[in-house]
Structures are given as C-alpha cells and as structure tokens.
Design a protein around this motif. Structure first.
Motif, PDB file in Angstrom:
ATOM      1  N   LYS A  30       0.860  -1.174   0.000  1.00 37.76           N
ATOM      2  CA  LYS A  30       0.000   0.000   0.000  1.00 37.76           C
ATOM      3  C   LYS A  30       0.893   1.218   0.000  1.00 37.76           C
ATOM      4  N   VAL A  31       0.683   2.099  -0.943  1.00 39.49           N
ATOM      5  CA  VAL A  31       1.529   3.279  -1.093  1.00 39.49           C
ATOM      6  C   VAL A  31       0.828   4.476  -0.473  1.00 39.49           C
ATOM      7  N   ILE A  32       1.540   5.144   0.425  1.00 38.90           N
ATOM      8  CA  ILE A  32       1.037   6.347   1.082  1.00 38.90           C
ATOM      9  C   ILE A  32       1.904   7.520   0.630  1.00 38.90           C
TER      10      ILE A  32
ATOM     11  N   SER B  63      18.864  -5.180 -11.605  1.00 38.51           N
ATOM     12  CA  SER B  63      19.246  -3.890 -12.176  1.00 38.51           C
ATOM     13  C   SER B  63      19.444  -3.964 -13.671  1.00 38.51           C
ATOM     14  N   SER B  64      20.035  -5.067 -14.178  1.00 37.67           N
ATOM     15  CA  SER B  64      20.253  -5.139 -15.609  1.00 37.67           C
ATOM     16  C   SER B  64      18.953  -5.343 -16.365  1.00 37.67           C
ATOM     17  N   ALA B  65      18.035  -6.065 -15.751  1.00 35.75           N
ATOM     18  CA  ALA B  65      16.771  -6.315 -16.425  1.00 35.75           C
ATOM     19  C   ALA B  65      15.823  -5.135 -16.330  1.00 35.75           C
ATOM     20  N   ALA B  66      15.929  -4.398 -15.283  1.00 33.23           N
ATOM     21  CA  ALA B  66      15.004  -3.273 -15.081  1.00 33.23           C
ATOM     22  C   ALA B  66      15.758  -2.111 -14.502  1.00 33.23           C
ATOM     23  N   SER B  67      16.736  -1.595 -15.275  1.00 32.22           N
ATOM     24  CA  SER B  67      17.598  -0.533 -14.762  1.00 32.22           C
ATOM     25  C   SER B  67      16.816   0.731 -14.456  1.00 32.22           C
ATOM     26  N   ASP B  68      15.634   0.845 -15.042  1.00 32.02           N
ATOM     27  CA  ASP B  68      14.829   2.031 -14.788  1.00 32.02           C
ATOM     28  C   ASP B  68      13.623   1.699 -13.923  1.00 32.02           C
ATOM     29  N   SER B  69      13.774   0.675 -13.080  1.00 29.67           N
ATOM     30  CA  SER B  69      12.635   0.240 -12.280  1.00 29.67           C
ATOM     31  C   SER B  69      12.196   1.289 -11.271  1.00 29.67           C
ATOM     32  N   LEU B  70      13.033   2.280 -11.007  1.00 27.82           N
ATOM     33  CA  LEU B  70      12.606   3.366 -10.130  1.00 27.82           C
ATOM     34  C   LEU B  70      11.386   4.087 -10.710  1.00 27.82           C
ATOM     35  N   MET B  71      11.279   4.103 -12.054  1.00 30.34           N
ATOM     36  CA  MET B  71      10.132   4.745 -12.682  1.00 30.34           C
ATOM     37  C   MET B  71       8.845   3.996 -12.344  1.00 30.34           C
ATOM     38  N   ALA B  72       8.962   2.654 -12.302  1.00 32.58           N
ATOM     39  CA  ALA B  72       7.776   1.848 -12.020  1.00 32.58           C
ATOM     40  C   ALA B  72       7.472   1.800 -10.530  1.00 32.58           C
ATOM     41  N   ARG B  73       8.509   1.973  -9.692  1.00 31.50           N
ATOM     42  CA  ARG B  73       8.329   1.872  -8.246  1.00 31.50           C
ATOM     43  C   ARG B  73       8.728   3.193  -7.602  1.00 31.50           C
ATOM     44  N   GLN B  74       8.068   4.255  -8.025  1.00 34.59           N
ATOM     45  CA  GLN B  74       8.428   5.584  -7.533  1.00 34.59           C
ATOM     46  C   GLN B  74       8.295   5.688  -6.022  1.00 34.59           C
ATOM     47  N   ALA B  75       7.433   4.865  -5.423  1.00 37.27           N
ATOM     48  CA  ALA B  75       7.252   4.938  -3.980  1.00 37.27           C
ATOM     49  C   ALA B  75       8.490   4.514  -3.221  1.00 37.27           C
TER      50      ALA B  75
END
Length: 808
Positions: free
Chosen positions: A28-30, A366-378
C-alpha cells in the motif's frame, strides 16, 4: 515478433521483464506532505516511520514523502516526527486513502533551569552520549537494510545531472560495508556506467571516525571527543514530549580535521537524534581546488529498539577549481540517501566479502530493469520541482563538459582539444604519415660533449597479447657512428601468484660510464647547452642481454636474472659548444677499461611504489643487485659488484589529514670484490646546475661523487602547511606553501688506480671524507616547485636550488 522498431521492442522488453521479474509483494503506497500547522510552511526531512518496524522514510526539500507499507503489516500505525514539533500518528489500513498529509503543531518549550556547577552541562550530556553509545555498539555486530540514494550536480544556474539508485546495504563490525545495487536511473546526459549513486561509502556520523574526502575526522561521539571538541548547550526543544538538547559543537584543536555545527540529543536516552555538521578549515585540498565546502545532515532512529541507526544522509556542498589561465564554474553537489527496513544482527553471506570493492550489481534486477525506479516511484524520496524539470529537459547533448566549460586565456586550448577529439580522431584523419605502421614510434634525441647531436627513433610493437617487440636507431654527429638495437619480451606465465617474462635485447650505443637512478641522459640536455661541463661520462658498448623476470604481484616481490655480453671501448670528447658561446666548459671524457665484459646479474626487490617521479609522491621499495664477471664466462674482467637501494615513506604527525606529515628516508650503498673496472664504479647523485630533484645531495653540484665503495643516506620531513597554520601565516596556507626539513650524508672510497690514459687528465670525484648537509625547503611554490636552501656541515658551502614540489 521483436523485429518491429520501437514499439515492438518495448513490448518485447515488457514481456521479458514480466517473465523474469521476481514475484511482487502487495504494497500500500502512502503519499503526502508534511507542513507546519501554523504557518503552512513545508517541513523538509521529516521522519515518517511505521510503528513497531524498522521501516520508514523522510520528506524531500518540499516536504513531500512517499512510503510503501506491505499489506501484511496492515493495519499499521504511521508516525511523523520533527524536532520542535508535536508528533502525529495515524492508523493506516486497506481502505485508507493514499494521500495522507500531516500538519504538525510546534511544541512550546522553555529552557529548564540549569544548576551551575564546575562542569559545562553540554560536556556532561555528551559524556553520557558517548558512554551509552559504547554500551549498545558492543551488541551491534551486523545489519542489513534497504537504501535509496540520489545525487545531483549543478553549476551556477541550474542542475546539470541527476543519478539515482536503490540498493541493499550490509554492515559487519569487522569487515565493514557492502552494497548491492538493485536498480538505478539517471538523466539522459549520463551513461548508466557513470551512475555512481550509492550509500555504502557515505559517513555514519555516529561512528568513532568519519571519512570525509580522504580525511579521517574524529566524530563528536569518539571516546576522546571531549578532548578535541568544545560543546556548549545552546537551547532545548522537544520531541514526543521529551526534552531534546541542542548542543553547539566547535573544534578545540585548530590543526586537526574536526567538525563544527550542531547536534540534537534526546534526554533520558542520551542518543543523537540529528546532527548538522561541517568540516573545519583543516579539511582542504591542494590547488587547483580553491575552495571546498560541505555540510552533512543526518538523522538517527532506534525504531523502539536498543540501537540508534542512520535513517538518512543529506550532503550539500560546492567546489571551486581555478588555476592560472583556467577558471571553472562553481560545482555544486547534493546527495540524499534514505535507509529503511533494517534487520539487526543477521547472518551475512560470506560471498559478500569474497570480492574486492564495496559496491556490486544485482544483475537479476538492475540489468533487467535498470529504470525500475520509474515503475516503483514509492521506493524513492520524491523529486523536487527543480529535479523534475531537470529530468524533463536534460538530453544527451547537455554534457558536463559544456556545463562546466572554463573561462580564462587558456580556455580556448581546452575547446580546441575537444574539437580535435571530435574531428575524426577515431577515423585516422589528420596528418599521420606513418599511420599504417603498426606499433608506436617515438623520437629520441640528446646533446652532450661526446655524441654532440644524437637524433634517433624508438619503436615498440605488441603483435600478441603476451609479446612485445622493440627496436631503435639513431646517429651521433660527434664521433660519427650509428646506434641501433632491438629485442623482445615474452610473458610466458601469468597467474594470480606469478608473472614470468623472458626477454632478449641487442644494442650498439653510447652508454653512460656510471648509472644514475635519478637522472636520464636527456635530463642534462639543457644544462649541457647552457655551458655545464657535463654531468655524465660516456663510452661505447655493443652486445646483448638475455633475462628472465618473475614477479609476485599480490606480494609486490620481483626477481630478475640476466646474462650480458658486451664490448666496451672509450670515446673522445668531440665538442665544447654551448649556447652562450663559451669555450672554457671543455671537460675531458675519460677512458674506460676496454675489453669484452660478460656478466651474470641478479636483481631482487620488494616494490610498493618504485616509480621515480622526482619526489612528487613518496616511494616504498627495497632493491638488491649483484653483478658478477669472470674469465670462466669468457670475460676480460674479474669482479663482483654489490648494491642495495632503499626508499621508504612514513606518516608521522596529523595522520587524520588527507596528506599527513611524512618522513622520507633513502639509502644507497655499494661495494665490490676483485678488480672493478672504471665503468662499473657507483655514484652518489648531486644537483645538476640549479636543479635538485628528490633523492640527491642538494649541497653537491656539478658532478656526482664516484667510488668503488659508497654509502649515502638522505632524509626529509614534510611538515606541509602545519608550521604556517600554527603561527597564523594564512596567505602561505591559502597558497598551499609547505615547509620541508632535509639532511643527508655520504662517503665514497677508491678507486686506487684508474686507466693510465685517464690518470693525468681526469680523476674521479670522491667525497674526501664524509659529506654532511642539512637544509630547508619551501614546498608548493606556484603549486609546482620547491625552493631548497642547503648548507654543508663538514665545510663552508651554501647552495640554493629548485626542484619539483612534493604534492602527495
């Protein structure tokens, strides 16, 4: 299906990530903003935590936060704390709206009455902080946590780059930090390989010692901190209804790297809640760094447990770099790190500490989803408005070179170099008449009273990874002969334990009659042209040398065995020319013992840093050499020569500094048995004209001391800028002018006889007893030079010379 451009590639990548991504945990993201209830102002770096867990986050500089709470923890208590404000808590469950703003009421506190005693109350408080820390630190052996880090660079006008990462961090009391990056992203002008965002190398200001840019700074909770800091109680506030002491920190030692600033201490627990510290003026760098200013802010939380752990690190600072002709824009940097979800005293995998280096990459994420911060901004601390704009506007053309382009009269040369690099440097364009010749060609040249003018070329080629081929050739106008030669080196063994090389070289050349480990023959070209009567003597040698070399890289050990066979003959003096038109600088080039010399030599060494750089840095090496020649080898000479050389540098005072005071010691000694030929005598180097590099006798000038047996010792202590700091000569300190004291002694013996054809014209220069000298140097003049003032102790003599500055 993946052959269609752009959109097809994105679909393929999305499918791939869906297939290989680990199962997700329901979260749950707050999100929300933390503000002052009375003024509406946002509160940056507010502490938001999930009750009864080690999970939490902080608000950004705009007061905004984002936090993931696993469904397994719901319902959960969410608590927001800020020093000087009343704590707010809420219960979060599945139906709670994602937007949760908190308006905190300021807490009104009055300074408690302080009973006047002989002891400063701040000292009493900090003594208890140190004692309590030592208690709970004894029980803290390891921890594991999740981290998020954001770094940004800016010039005078705007942000020029941003890098971010998420990671898992590990700490072991004995083995230190390790970090495994799980994802990262960066602005479009930064390559992924240039993203160095991480938290493992950041300081924990609760440690005893804190590394700041190479300085070992004593922390405010070090066991000896009360002797090095002045603490003063400035004010009192509250958190959670408990008193918080605000204590001012100032260095009590002006020559040690220390902090100044403010710390907040929680009463009863006597624990640091927050620190706001800056390094003192001792934390400075040599030129061309003109200024270096940083501020470190860090908060700590025990999450209701016994251990006070860092939950963030906020660093802001700027660096100014300037030199003659080049002035760079101010470099502003900022780093924010958030640490959460601690596990205390877990068993850490041994594999973490098997590899060298602090940071590793988790290739499965990290190699598979190096930009995963975009998907998991929380998982990140929200970006500020300025940072969001930088992500939106910076593209690949906005390079750091452009952002920090220097000004000044030399700036155009920097621009020209950049343009030249971009204009076909990789396609072979430009004037390169020998561009089709493999390998590397370099010119060679010298001027002396025997060669007159020598012009030649050296060639080096590596046709195979383990094979190096070399050659050379040139002509001496003085005695009218060609020099030439060639050889190879084959690296036939390359393991972790041993590197082994075989080699062979042939040469016909002008050789120096004695070997200097300080000067190369080209070093004397300018002194010779200015009228110096010649530092070296010369002879002609022709023959070969075969060798085998073994090295143990991890233990810095080396051993080389060689066999040489050469013909030696004397050379005449051919010129007395100098640029000033004088003719009284003529010095006879003495004859050598002529004949066939065949020798076996063995050289063993322990090398940490044996590369000679004229004293710019310290050296650490020990070297032993034996050379044997006998009739049984087919030689016309019968002798054995022994030599040892040692150089070592020891840190002495102020070792917490980036560049501590150092003591450099050097030793050179040699002896022989048999009949030592004239061209195999040893020397002790002196100054060539006004030039005095490190490792010589500075009060000896002109020619080296020679002898069949010899010993020399030299030492110098580099006090750096400490003496001038102590007496307040700030202009010298600002220019990084340092003080060096040096001294040396040498003695040579022999030879008893010299070749008959030389005895009436030239005799070797010996010390004639013991040469003693001492002196003082001003180091760092113009950032590049040192001026040496040397005096003889055994006889009246005083010389002033110039050398290369000791920089490190």
């Amino acid at each position: 299906m993946c052959c269609y451009p752009d959109i097809a590639k994105k679909i393929c990548l999305a499918l791939l990530l869906w297939l290989i991504a680990p199962p997700g945990i329901a979260q749950k993201v707050i999100r929300g903003t933390v503000t002052d209830a009375e003024t509406g102002e946002t509160l940056p770096s507010a502490n938001i935590s999930v009750d009864d867990t080690f999970r939490g986050t902080i608000s950004n500089e705009d007061g905004r936060y984002s936090l993931e709470i696993p469904d397994s923890l719901l319902p959960a208590g969410l608590t927001v704390r800020y020093i000087g404000y009343q704590t707010r808590s809420r219960v979060i469950d599945e139906d709670t709206p994602a937007q949760q703003d908190f308006a905190l009421q300021p807490s009104v506190t009055q300074m408690e009455e302080i009973v006047v005693t002989d002891e400063n109350p701040a000292v009493r408080i900090m003594r208890e902080v140190i004692r309590r820390k030592q208690q709970w630190r004894r029980e803290l052996n390891t921890y594991e946590a999740e981290a998020y880090t954001r770094q940004s660079l800016a010039n005078d006008t705007s942000i020029v780059s941003i890098t971010e990462s998420t990671s898992r961090i590990y700490w072991d009391k004995q083995q230190g930090h390790r970090e495994v990056l799980t994802s990262k992203r960066q602005t479009a002008n930064i390559e992924a390989g240039e993203n160095f965002a991480g938290v493992s190398y950041l300081p924990n200001l609760y440690d005893d010692n804190v590394e700041i840019a190479g300085f070992n700074v004593m922390s405010v909770t070090h066991p000896d901190a009360l002797d090095y800091y002045d603490f003063r109680l400035r004010d009192q506030t509250s958190r959670d209804g408990r008193t918080v002491y605000e204590i001012e920190v100032n260095p009590a030692r002006k020559l040690q790297p220390l902090f100044r600033g403010t710390v907040f201490v929680l009463d009863e627990e006597y624990a640091l809640l927050e620190v706001n510290l800056k390094p003192n003026g001792v934390v400075r760098f040599p030129r061309p760094v003109q200024s270096f200013r940083t501020t470190y802010r860090q908060q700590f939380n025990n999450f209701g447990q016994d251990f006070w752990l860092p939950i963030d690190m906020r660093i802001t600072g700027d660096v100014k770099v300037s030199m003659v002709g080049l002035d760079f824009p101010l470099i502003r940097f900022r780093q924010l790190s958030r640490v959460t979800n601690y596990r205390i005293n877990p068993s850490l995998p041994d594999s973490l500490y098997e590899q060298e280096g602090t940071v590793a990459i988790d290739s499965t994420s990290s190699s598979a989803a190096s930009d995963s911060l975009m998907a998991r901004q929380a998982s990140a601390v929200p970006l500020s408005e300025e940072e969001e704009e930088a992500y939106a506007t910076l593209d690949s053309t906005a390079t750091l070179d452009k952002a920090f382009r220097p000004s000044g009269f030399l700036a155009r040369f920097v621009d020209e170099d950049e343009e030249n690099e971009g204009e076909g440097s990789g396609d072979g364009s430009g004037f390169r008449p020998l561009r089709h010749v493999p390998g590397r060609l370099t010119p060679a040249g010298r001027f002396n009273r025997v060669d007159e003018v020598f012009a030649g070329i050296n060639y080096r080629y590596r046709p195979l990874d383990r094979l190096t081929v070399r050659g050379n050739g040139g002509y001496s106008t003085g005695y009218g002969e060609w020099s030439y030669g060639g050889g190879f080196s084959l690296r036939w063994l390359d393991t972790r334990a041993i590197d082994a090389t075989l080699g062979w070289d042939y040469s016909a050349r002008t050789s120096t009659r004695y070997t200097s480990h300080i000067y190369q023959p080209y070093f004397t070209i300018i002194p010779n042209l200015l009228g110096n009567d010649g530092y070296f003597d010369y002879y002609r040698s022709e023959g070969f040398r075969a060798f085998s070399r073994w090295t143990h890289p991890s233990r810095n050990l080396s051993l080389e065995v060689g066999y040489s066979s050469e013909d030696h003959r004397s050379l005449p003096t051919t010129t007395a020319y100098d640029l000033r038109g004088k003719s009284d600088n003529y010095r006879y080039n003495p004859a050598v013992d002529e004949g066939r010399m065949q020798t076996v030599d063995v050289v063993a060494g322990y090398n940490l840093n044996d590369a000679y750089n004229f004293g710019v840095t310290g050296r650490k090496y020990i070297r032993f050499e034996i050379e044997h020649s006998a009739g049984a080898l087919g030689s016309d000479f019968d002798f054995t020569r022994y030599e040892t050389r040692l150089s070592w540098v020891f840190p002495t005072f102020y070792q917490r500094r980036l560049l501590p005071n150092t003591l450099d010691i050097g030793l050179k000694a040699g002896t022989f048995s048999g009949d030592l030929p004239y061209q195999k005598m040893g020397i002790v180097d002196g100054a060539v004209g006004v030039l005095s590099p490190y490792g010589i006798l500075r009060a000896a000038r002109g020619h080296p001391y020679e002898g069949e047996q010899y010993v020399s010792v030299h030492a110098e202590h580099n006090f750096r800028t400490i003496p001038f700091e102590a007496i307040g000569l700030q202009p010298l300190v600002d220019r990084n002018i340092g003080l060096i004291l040096f001294g040396g002694a040498a003695r040579t013996w022999g030879p008893g006889e010299i070749p008959p054809q030389s005895s009436e014209l030239y005799a070797p220069r010996g010390t004639g007893g013991i040469h003693w000298e001492a002196g003082v140097s001003l180091n760092g003049i113009l950032g590049l030079f040192r001026m040496d003032f040397a005096a003889r102790i055994d006889r009246p003599a005083f010389l002033v010379s110039i050398g290369v500055a000791r920089l490190f």
